[in-house]
Design an enzyme around this catalytic site. Structure first.
Site, short mmCIF file in Angstrom:
data_model
loop_
_atom_site.label_atom_id
_atom_site.label_comp_id
_atom_site.label_asym_id
_atom_site.label_seq_id
_atom_site.Cartn_x
_atom_site.Cartn_y
_atom_site.Cartn_z
CB SER A 265 -1.31 -5.94 4.97
OG SER A 265 -0.54 -4.77 5.16
CE LYS A 266 -4.87 -3.68 -1.10
NZ LYS A 266 -5.89 -3.85 -2.16
NE ARG A 267 -2.90 0.23 0.74
CZ ARG A 267 -3.23 0.76 -0.42
NH1 ARG A 267 -2.30 1.32 -1.17
NH2 ARG A 267 -4.47 0.73 -0.85
#
Length: 511
Positions: A265-267
């Site tokens: 995921s983007k984090r």
RNA sequence: GGUCGGUUCAUCUAAGGGUUAGGAUUCAAGAUUUUCAUUCUUGCCAUAGGGGUUCGAAUCCCCUACCGACUGCCA
């Protein structure tokens, strides 16, 4: 169907930056198209007005361009099947939705989102899940449960409504997925999905089927997250009577995060120190920055290459591919079914392979701007020579500065460990003698310098390693770097001598 | 919870009934480099578990476990 022209599409939703998983999906579509001499199209799925993110579409296009995955058709790319932005195709979907209502495959539903939320909350409180489907639809407000007169009245009064698919009650739907093989679903478990929203826009389900049909898409290659809605899509083709020409389906495995659970995921990038996006992305709402492969110094070819090997392999030991080579070796049969964990270390290795293959000339052109930004002006020839010396110690273009800064500026300080290990009594005196020797050198080139140095060392009976390492500390600041005499040559006589004497002064007597 | 999908070294993967289960990355050791990095060589490390089927199973079937996706008038 088998002799139909291959046409595939990459159909992202512009709700944010393109994730590297999305790039891989685009890549596999691109490879499949090239392999079969077909068309690769880009279609923007912007049917959700509430999730519009400014700049996202531009980001997607720029990412594809950077990677070299240029669509044959798409918004801004031309093509005979446009427009390629679903918001611009708005007018065509309502008719298809009405067609389904007329044929009994769909119905209108007047339940408001708030009402449905309440049903869901209620069901959840009771430990069950609410499903708008065969079992519940007759108890809800729709054209199936309400008397025709009431339906007429509501529509006449301008009551907003959605159009839902009327899911058959108990039907096995089987599809031969090109990656996974046979997959079967029973419609018992499915619900009456909304096809057309009360805001006048279609949902993904309707739009993607209608557009794939109209755009004559032959193969749908998309992420695994779409697998559960496959039976709905199959049934939609059936309902429209398009089964003969409908596309074949393939569902790609997910890319998982390097450690821990779940999909990337983007984090994760910021947490684990690698990019998850192709390009730097500035979130227009929060102002947050997400790093990109491009800005982190990856070559697009390396990025594509590492993505390709995440879930696909050619069945040989080959790991390094040009885009064209990938296209010729590509096949959906060789895409693995299981999710792949992304390995940042291997990603680095891929980039290194590409960097090592590039010529010093090519690399120097990339290094010059870095030097320029640091107010260092040197000739391209010098940079080429330096790059030549240090390239094999670099994985990224950005490494050149760390690995070679001493070619452009005198060491500001000397590595403590190296000094304590090498700056021994007697050494400064020898360095001073070498300084003297070098100052008389007539030909300032590595080979003759080395010869003179060796002759001197033998004559004096000094220990080579000790003195050379001490000289290295004086010139580069630590015990690192390529051949010492090459460094002298590139530094030039004046600079070499200057560094030797400052070091002598700063480091003082050995200890 | 339900549905669907998945499960080979730490990681990416090969082996589509018969191999000492192969390669790559990481890691470790040695060689080379009178430094460091590179490079080379070597090494460590895997078929989730249990039942079948079979002369023979990583491969086929079933069960269990674990992981994941989905379960919106989002895509």
């Amino acid at each position: 169907m088998s002799d139909r022209r291959v046409r595939v599409r990459f159909a992202p939703s512009p709700t944010g930056p393109l994730h590297m998983g999305g790039v891989r999906t685009a890549l596999f579509n691109y490879l499949f198209a090239r392999k079969h001499g077909g068309d690769f199209l880009l279609r923007i799925e912007d049917t959700d007005q509430t999730r519009y993110v400014p700049g996202a579409e531009e980001y997607i296009v720029e990412s594809l361009r950077w990677c070299g995955l240029v669509p044959d058709e798409g918004p801004g790319f031309g093509g005979a099947y446009g427009p390629y932005r679903q918001s611009e195709r708005k007018d065509i979907y309502a008719g298809y939705a009405r067609q389904l209502v007329a044929s009994g495959w769909a119905y209108t539903s007047f339940d408001t989102p708030a009402e449905l939320d309440a049903y869901r909350a209620e069901a959840e409180a009771a430990g069950r899940t609410f499903s708008y489907g065969p079992a519940t639809r007759m108890g809800l407000r729709n054209s199936l449960s309400l008397p025709a007169s009431e339906v007429q009245r509501l529509t006449g009064a301008g009551e907003p409504y959605a159009i839902r698919f009327k899911m058959p009650e108990d039907l096995d739907v089987t599809e031969e997925d090109l990656i996974r093989g046979s997959v079967t679903f029973n419609t018992r478990e499915l619900d009456d999905k909304v096809l057309f929203k009360s805001d006048g826009m279609p949902t993904y389900h309707l739009a993607n089927v209608v557009d794939d049909h109209l755009m004559e898409i032959s193969h749908v290659i998309r992420g695994e997250e779409w697998l559960p809605s496959l039976p709905l899509h199959i049934l939609l083709y059936r309902a429209f009577g398009w089964e003969e020409t409908r596309p074949r389906f393939s569902h790609l495995p997910l890319i998982l995060k390097p450690q821990g659970k779940g999909k990337l995921s983007k984090r994760d990038g910021d947490k684990m120190g690698f990019p998850v996006f192709p390009l730097l992305w500035k979130d227009p709402e929060t102002g947050e920055h997400y790093r990109g492969y491009r800005e982190d110094g990856y070559f697009p070819e390396a990025f594509l290459n590492l993505l390709a090997l995440l879930g696909w392999n050619p069945g040989t030991d080959q790991e390094i591919f040009t885009l064209a080579e990938m296209a010729t070796s590509f096949s959906l049969e060789r895409v693995v079914k299981s999710g792949s964990r992304f390995d940042p270390e291997k990603a680095r290795w891929f980039n290194r392979q590409y960097l090592q293959k590039k010529s010093a000339q090519e690399l120097a052109r990339l290094v010059v701007p870095i030097l320029y930004a640091k107010n260092i002006t040197v000739t391209l020839a010098t940079v080429v020579a330096v790059v030549e010396e240090i390239k094999e110690r670099c994985d990224f273009v950005g490494d050149f500065w760390e690995q070679g800064r001493y070619f452009f500026e005198a060491p500001a300080e000397y590595d403590e460990k190296a000094v304590s290990k090498r700056w021994k009594p007697g050494i400064p005196a020898a360095v001073e003698e070498i300084t003297g020797l070098f100052s008389t050198a007539t030909v300032w080139e590595a080979a003759p310098l080395k010869e003179e140095f060796s002759a001197f060392m033998n004559e004096k009976g000094y220990h080579f390693g000790d003195v050379m390492n001490a000289l290295r500390i004086c010139l580069v600041g630590g015990n690192v770097g390529p051949d010492l005499f090459r460094i002298c040559e590139l530094l030039g006589k004046a600079e070499t001598l200057a560094r030797l004497s400052t070091a002598l002064r700063k480091l003082g007597p050995g200890h």
